[in-house]
Enzyme design. Sequence first.
Site, PDB file in Angstrom:
ATOM      1  CB  ALA A 187       0.126  -3.966  10.349  1.00 45.75           C
ATOM      2  CB  ALA A 188      -4.281  -1.827   8.280  1.00 51.11           C
TER       3      ALA A 188
ATOM      4  CG  HIS B 153       4.447  -5.212  -0.165  1.00 51.83           C
ATOM      5  ND1 HIS B 153       5.443  -5.923  -0.799  1.00 51.83           N
ATOM      6  CD2 HIS B 153       4.950  -4.907   1.062  1.00 51.83           C
ATOM      7  CE1 HIS B 153       6.492  -6.021   0.005  1.00 51.83           C
ATOM      8  NE2 HIS B 153       6.211  -5.420   1.142  1.00 51.83           N
TER       9      HIS B 153
ATOM     10  CE  LYS C  47     -18.689   8.041   6.926  1.00 50.41           C
ATOM     11  NZ  LYS C  47     -20.056   7.576   6.926  1.00 50.41           N
TER      12      LYS C  47
ATOM     13  N   GLY D 283      -1.140   8.844  -3.785  1.00 52.51           N
ATOM     14  CA  GLY D 283      -0.500   9.004  -5.105  1.00 52.51           C
ATOM     15  C   GLY D 283      -1.282   8.290  -6.194  1.00 52.51           C
TER      16      GLY D 283
ATOM     17  CD  GLU E 147      36.120  13.021   3.200  1.00 51.75           C
ATOM     18  OE1 GLU E 147      35.956  11.998   2.503  1.00 51.75           O
ATOM     19  OE2 GLU E 147      36.566  14.088   2.736  1.00 51.75           O
TER      20      GLU E 147
HETATM   21  N1  LIG Z   1       4.842   3.643   1.101  1.00 54.11           N
HETATM   22  C1  LIG Z   1       5.545   3.179   0.090  1.00 54.11           C
HETATM   23  O1  LIG Z   1       6.540   3.770  -0.292  1.00 54.11           O
HETATM   24  C2  LIG Z   1       5.124   1.915  -0.642  1.00 54.11           C
HETATM   25  C3  LIG Z   1       5.746   1.604  -1.850  1.00 54.11           C
HETATM   26  C4  LIG Z   1       5.322   0.500  -2.567  1.00 54.11           C
HETATM   27  C5  LIG Z   1       4.309  -0.288  -2.048  1.00 54.11           C
HETATM   28  N2  LIG Z   1       3.740   0.004  -0.860  1.00 54.11           N
HETATM   29  C6  LIG Z   1       2.647  -0.843  -0.362  1.00 54.11           C
HETATM   30  O2  LIG Z   1       1.414  -0.142  -0.548  1.00 54.11           O
HETATM   31  C7  LIG Z   1       0.490  -0.510   0.491  1.00 54.11           C
HETATM   32  C8  LIG Z   1       0.054   0.725   1.227  1.00 54.11           C
HETATM   33  O3  LIG Z   1       1.196   1.287   1.826  1.00 54.11           O
HETATM   34  P1  LIG Z   1       1.244   2.788   2.336  1.00 54.11           P
HETATM   35  O4  LIG Z   1       2.668   3.069   2.710  1.00 54.11           O
HETATM   36  O5  LIG Z   1       0.526   3.665   1.384  1.00 54.11           O
HETATM   37  O6  LIG Z   1       0.402   2.625   3.660  1.00 54.11           O
HETATM   38  P2  LIG Z   1       0.271   3.669   4.819  1.00 54.11           P
HETATM   39  O7  LIG Z   1       0.780   4.997   4.420  1.00 54.11           O
HETATM   40  O8  LIG Z   1       0.818   3.045   6.018  1.00 54.11           O
HETATM   41  O9  LIG Z   1      -1.316   3.759   4.795  1.00 54.11           O
HETATM   42  C9  LIG Z   1      -2.019   3.375   5.816  1.00 54.11           C
HETATM   43  C10 LIG Z   1      -3.497   3.423   5.437  1.00 54.11           C
HETATM   44  O10 LIG Z   1      -4.034   2.326   6.124  1.00 54.11           O
HETATM   45  C11 LIG Z   1      -5.089   2.826   6.968  1.00 54.11           C
HETATM   46  N3  LIG Z   1      -5.153   2.019   8.185  1.00 54.11           N
HETATM   47  C12 LIG Z   1      -4.152   1.738   9.052  1.00 54.11           C
HETATM   48  N4  LIG Z   1      -4.602   0.925  10.042  1.00 54.11           N
HETATM   49  C13 LIG Z   1      -5.936   0.716   9.755  1.00 54.11           C
HETATM   50  C14 LIG Z   1      -6.962  -0.052  10.372  1.00 54.11           C
HETATM   51  N5  LIG Z   1      -6.713  -0.760  11.466  1.00 54.11           N
HETATM   52  N6  LIG Z   1      -8.180  -0.040   9.817  1.00 54.11           N
HETATM   53  C15 LIG Z   1      -8.444   0.668   8.684  1.00 54.11           C
HETATM   54  N7  LIG Z   1      -7.504   1.396   8.057  1.00 54.11           N
HETATM   55  C16 LIG Z   1      -6.268   1.413   8.584  1.00 54.11           C
HETATM   56  C17 LIG Z   1      -4.705   4.264   7.263  1.00 54.11           C
HETATM   57  O11 LIG Z   1      -5.887   4.955   7.600  1.00 54.11           O
HETATM   58  P3  LIG Z   1      -5.940   5.951   8.854  1.00 54.11           P
HETATM   59  O12 LIG Z   1      -5.392   7.258   8.382  1.00 54.11           O
HETATM   60  O13 LIG Z   1      -7.388   5.959   9.134  1.00 54.11           O
HETATM   61  O14 LIG Z   1      -5.103   5.359   9.942  1.00 54.11           O
HETATM   62  C18 LIG Z   1      -4.136   4.699   5.907  1.00 54.11           C
HETATM   63  O15 LIG Z   1      -5.180   5.081   5.037  1.00 54.11           O
HETATM   64  C19 LIG Z   1       1.222  -1.517   1.369  1.00 54.11           C
HETATM   65  O16 LIG Z   1       0.927  -2.806   0.923  1.00 54.11           O
HETATM   66  C20 LIG Z   1       2.691  -1.191   1.116  1.00 54.11           C
HETATM   67  O17 LIG Z   1       3.569  -2.276   1.369  1.00 54.11           O
HETATM   68  C21 LIG Z   1       4.101   1.100  -0.150  1.00 54.11           C
END
Ligand SMILES: NC(=O)c1ccc[n+]([C@@H]2O[C@H](COP(=O)([O-])OP(=O)(O)OC[C@H]3O[C@@H](n4cnc5c(N)ncnc54)[C@H](OP(=O)(O)O)[C@@H]3O)[C@@H](O)[C@H]2O)c1
Length: 406
Positions: free
Chosen positions: A158-159, A181, A119, A101, A301
């Site tokens: 976590a990442a 965050h 990648k 987004g 309900e």
């Molecule tokens: N989601 C929400 O509604 C929301 C709202 C406000 C704030 N936030 C914050 O925004 C941030 C991002 O959240 P998100 O929800 O967008 O995250 P997410 O959807 O969980 O995005 C995960 C991203 O992290 C990558 N990733 C995961 N494990 C990895 C690793 N070990 N090494 C490298 N890349 C890795 C994933 O890549 P792959 O595809 O390669 O796994 C993906 O690009 C966080 O701090 C969250 O708290 C989120």
Amino acid sequence: MAAPRCASKALRASVRQLSSQAPAVQRRTFVAATSAVRAGVKAAPKAAATPFQQTRGLKTVDFAGTKEDVYERADWPREKLLEYFKNDTLAMIGYGSQGHGQGLNLRDNGLNVIVGVRKDGASWKEAQQDGWVPGKNLFDVDEAISRGTIIMNLLSDAAQSETWPKIKPQLTKGKTLYFSHGFSPVFKDLTKVDVPKDIDVILVAPKGSGRTVRTLFREGRGINSSVAVYQDITGKAEEKAVALGVAVGSGYLYKTTFEKEVYSDLYGERGCLMGGIHGMFLAQYEVLRERGHSPSEAFNETVEEATQSLYPLIGQNGMDYMYAACSTTARRGAIDWSKRFKDTLKPVFKDLYDSVENGTETKRSLDYNSRPDYRELYQKEMDEIANLEIWRAGKAVRSLRPENSK
Ligand SMILES: NC(=O)c1ccc[n+]([C@@H]2O[C@H](COP(=O)([O-])OP(=O)(O)OC[C@H]3O[C@@H](n4cnc5c(N)ncnc54)[C@H](OP(=O)(O)O)[C@@H]3O)[C@@H](O)[C@H]2O)c1
């Protein structure tokens, strides 16, 4: 801005919506809402006289007696953003919900943005599908960080912790670190994300999913976001955070701190936003079923009337407005029982806040979400939820909504 005219417009829209829905489910509210319209929406709250003072884009707004600072995007038109970030490369690290987004909004705003993801991951493919081009504006994480001046860490929380030992040495003087965050730096004892001492560290946390960040931007509107500064080395950190907030698609930016953002966020999603509301739905539904009510009646309900009729009224104009739109019978009982629910639940909410503040929730989240099989484990839980009778009944109820049935 609940001007009576808007209230009556909103109510008319609700009534139109209600009148086109299944009468058995909606009647109580529909009849009451119609009477409220007839009565000139007397019961609807008056327009909140929102006294605010404005100094170039920063409003001091009186929120129920407490003055808070709110930034608005009106002060950051596109040309000004382009000028402000003309020497910057915004490196979007991670392309999940927020990365998608915020990244697309930055690109549509004409800013110099690149995406950095691993990648072999799903995000790499998704980014390509969205038009990011490998070698041009799509790179692996290290390459993107080395090219970026503003590093937007939108990996999953976590990442962020897992990859920090590799990322930290690349955050050299002159760069800016951005989060959505407060999780990683605030709980640094657990996450090990100890930010370098010589760079600006800022936060813009949209109050909604990344999909909503994108949808609202495309509709020409902006999402509400929190904005905060963790470390200000240049003296420009707050200004930069606000400008970035607008650039990623925020409409209003509410000033907070990293600590307050992460505490309220973890607390809210475990409470009224998600966990609490799910628990309450389940408890109410189970008792109805145990007392002999059919699944459709128990669902209607508990969930259907709430989400389709009553909660939108709260969102439009507040709790008193929703009460006023319902029958006196419903109103009397609801006001009486709300006190008992509040008294019963408040200790639970106190426990929850403690659990957030003392890091228990962070530890649980890090441990669980770092497991290599976390996706499969979540899927199993999602399947279990989908298979609960309440949500299977809900699926059938939704299929009978006017828009889904012929
Ligand atoms: N989601 C929400 O509604 C929301 C709202 C406000 C704030 N936030 C914050 O925004 C941030 C991002 O959240 P998100 O929800 O967008 O995250 P997410 O959807 O969980 O995005 C995960 C991203 O992290 C990558 N990733 C995961 N494990 C990895 C690793 N070990 N090494 C490298 N890349 C890795 C994933 O890549 P792959 O595809 O390669 O796994 C993906 O690009 C966080 O701090 C969250 O708290 C989120």
